[in-house]
Design an enzyme around this catalytic site. Structure first.
Site, PDB file in Angstrom:
ATOM      1  N   SER A  96       0.847  -1.180   0.000  1.00  0.00           N
ATOM      2  CA  SER A  96       0.000   0.000   0.000  1.00  0.00           C
ATOM      3  C   SER A  96       0.892   1.243   0.000  1.00  0.00           C
ATOM      4  O   SER A  96       2.085   1.150  -0.283  1.00  0.00           O
ATOM      5  CB  SER A  96      -0.938  -0.025   1.218  1.00  0.00           C
ATOM      6  OG  SER A  96      -1.881   1.033   1.131  1.00  0.00           O
ATOM      7  N   TYR A 108      -4.391   7.444  -7.833  1.00  0.00           N
ATOM      8  CA  TYR A 108      -3.561   6.346  -7.318  1.00  0.00           C
ATOM      9  C   TYR A 108      -3.863   6.101  -5.845  1.00  0.00           C
ATOM     10  O   TYR A 108      -4.077   4.949  -5.425  1.00  0.00           O
ATOM     11  CB  TYR A 108      -2.083   6.683  -7.516  1.00  0.00           C
ATOM     12  CG  TYR A 108      -1.130   5.750  -6.808  1.00  0.00           C
ATOM     13  CD1 TYR A 108      -0.815   4.502  -7.350  1.00  0.00           C
ATOM     14  CD2 TYR A 108      -0.538   6.108  -5.600  1.00  0.00           C
ATOM     15  CE1 TYR A 108       0.058   3.638  -6.701  1.00  0.00           C
ATOM     16  CE2 TYR A 108       0.332   5.257  -4.947  1.00  0.00           C
ATOM     17  CZ  TYR A 108       0.620   4.027  -5.495  1.00  0.00           C
ATOM     18  OH  TYR A 108       1.489   3.177  -4.845  1.00  0.00           O
ATOM     19  N   LYS A 126      -5.369   2.715  -3.816  1.00  0.00           N
ATOM     20  CA  LYS A 126      -4.728   2.056  -2.676  1.00  0.00           C
ATOM     21  C   LYS A 126      -5.651   2.050  -1.457  1.00  0.00           C
ATOM     22  O   LYS A 126      -5.634   1.092  -0.667  1.00  0.00           O
ATOM     23  CB  LYS A 126      -3.402   2.733  -2.356  1.00  0.00           C
ATOM     24  CG  LYS A 126      -2.308   2.461  -3.383  1.00  0.00           C
ATOM     25  CD  LYS A 126      -1.985   0.986  -3.455  1.00  0.00           C
ATOM     26  CE  LYS A 126      -0.853   0.687  -4.406  1.00  0.00           C
ATOM     27  NZ  LYS A 126      -0.535  -0.770  -4.480  1.00  0.00           N
TER      28      LYS A 126
END
Length: 276
Positions: free
Chosen positions: A137, A151, A155
């Site tokens: 992560s 992005y 995550k």
């Protein structure tokens, strides 16, 4: 005292062709593991397997559902019961969140969230009792950077999926592995350099860049050591592993170093964080 290495272990690294994933795979192999590595670039996978002295190379794209099922099949065929899986693959576009196209969103979620979950689901019958499944992560979750909102969103979604995997499959151990700014990854491979140059001053102004970057090879070895510890002690679940570089945030007018007292990093040569 349990033996803390990978002797006689079977380890699958998804995203094992470069960066952190490559280091995890090679560290495990050097300590006795039989490895399988997954990635989109077959030539890099072949290099990893060659350096490891053997293993299984699986060329696949996690954004393709059929590939996720095939990864599980080929990994099980090549390794047998799997002791540890690490998901280190990912894509990282750089754009304002409102400028991120629908196609980029779909690719991002397919690769960073859906693919790892589908692959893990297909792998469940092949996991050894008490197996460890780790998911890379990002420190940007809950701490947004300009230009990496999409992005970070992917995550965050992956983090939530890990919680559900852990809840629904208590026979296995699912670990969220948070990484901070790291040099030597492919995180910036897809960056538009003009956009990056526009955003770096904002990253520095908002104090989101680390003064000291972790080295991808060292970080991968450290993550591998943590997984080896978990395998040695099956009665312990490590739900969250967090790895950051030492020191404070990057000051205006300076550049980060790789490691304490290490070489100066530049945006052109190093991604400032990443999971690939």
């Amino acid at each position: 005292m349990s033996q803390i290495d990978f002797a006689n272990r079977r380890v699958l690294v998804v995203g094992g062709s470069s960066g952190i994933g490559r280091s995890i795979a090679l560290t495990a192999a050097a300590q006795g593991a039989r490895i399988a590595v997954v990635g989109r670039r077959s030539e890099l996978l072949a290099e990893v397997v060659d350096k490891a002295g053997g293993g299984v190379a699986i060329t696949a794209d996690l954004a393709v559902a059929d590939d996720c099922a095939r990864v599980a099949e080929e990994a099980a065929a090549g390794l047998g019961a799997i002791d540890a899986v690490v998901h280190a693959a990912g894509v990282s576009p750089l754009a304002k969140i409102t400028d991120t196209s629908a196609d980029v969103w779909r690719q991002l979620m397919a690769t960073n969230v859906i693919g790892p979950v589908l692959t893990t689901g297909a792998l469940l019958p092949s996991l050894a009792p008490g197996a460890v499944v780790g998911f890379i992560s990002s420190r940007s979750v809950g701490r947004p950077y300009h230009g990496v909102g999409a992005y970070s969103s992917s995550k965050a979604a992956l983090d939530q999926a890990v919680l559900s995997l852990r809840l629904e499959n208590p026979a296995f151990r699912f670990a969220r592995i948070e990484v901070g700014d790291t040099a030597g990854t492919d995180f910036n491979r897809d960056f538009d350099n003009s956009v990056r140059d526009e955003l770096v001053p904002l990253w520095i102004q908002n104090g989101v860049l680390s003064q000291v970057l972790m080295d991808a090879e060292h970080l991968g070895a450290t993550i591998a050591a943590s997984i080896a510890q978990m395998l040695a002690y099956p009665g312990i679940a490590t739900n969250n592993l967090v790895f950051h570089g030492p020191g404070g945030v990057l000051a205006p007018g300076t550049m980060p170093t790789v490691g304490v007292g290490g070489a100066v990093a530049t945006p052109e040569t190093h991604g400032f964080q990443g999971d690939k």
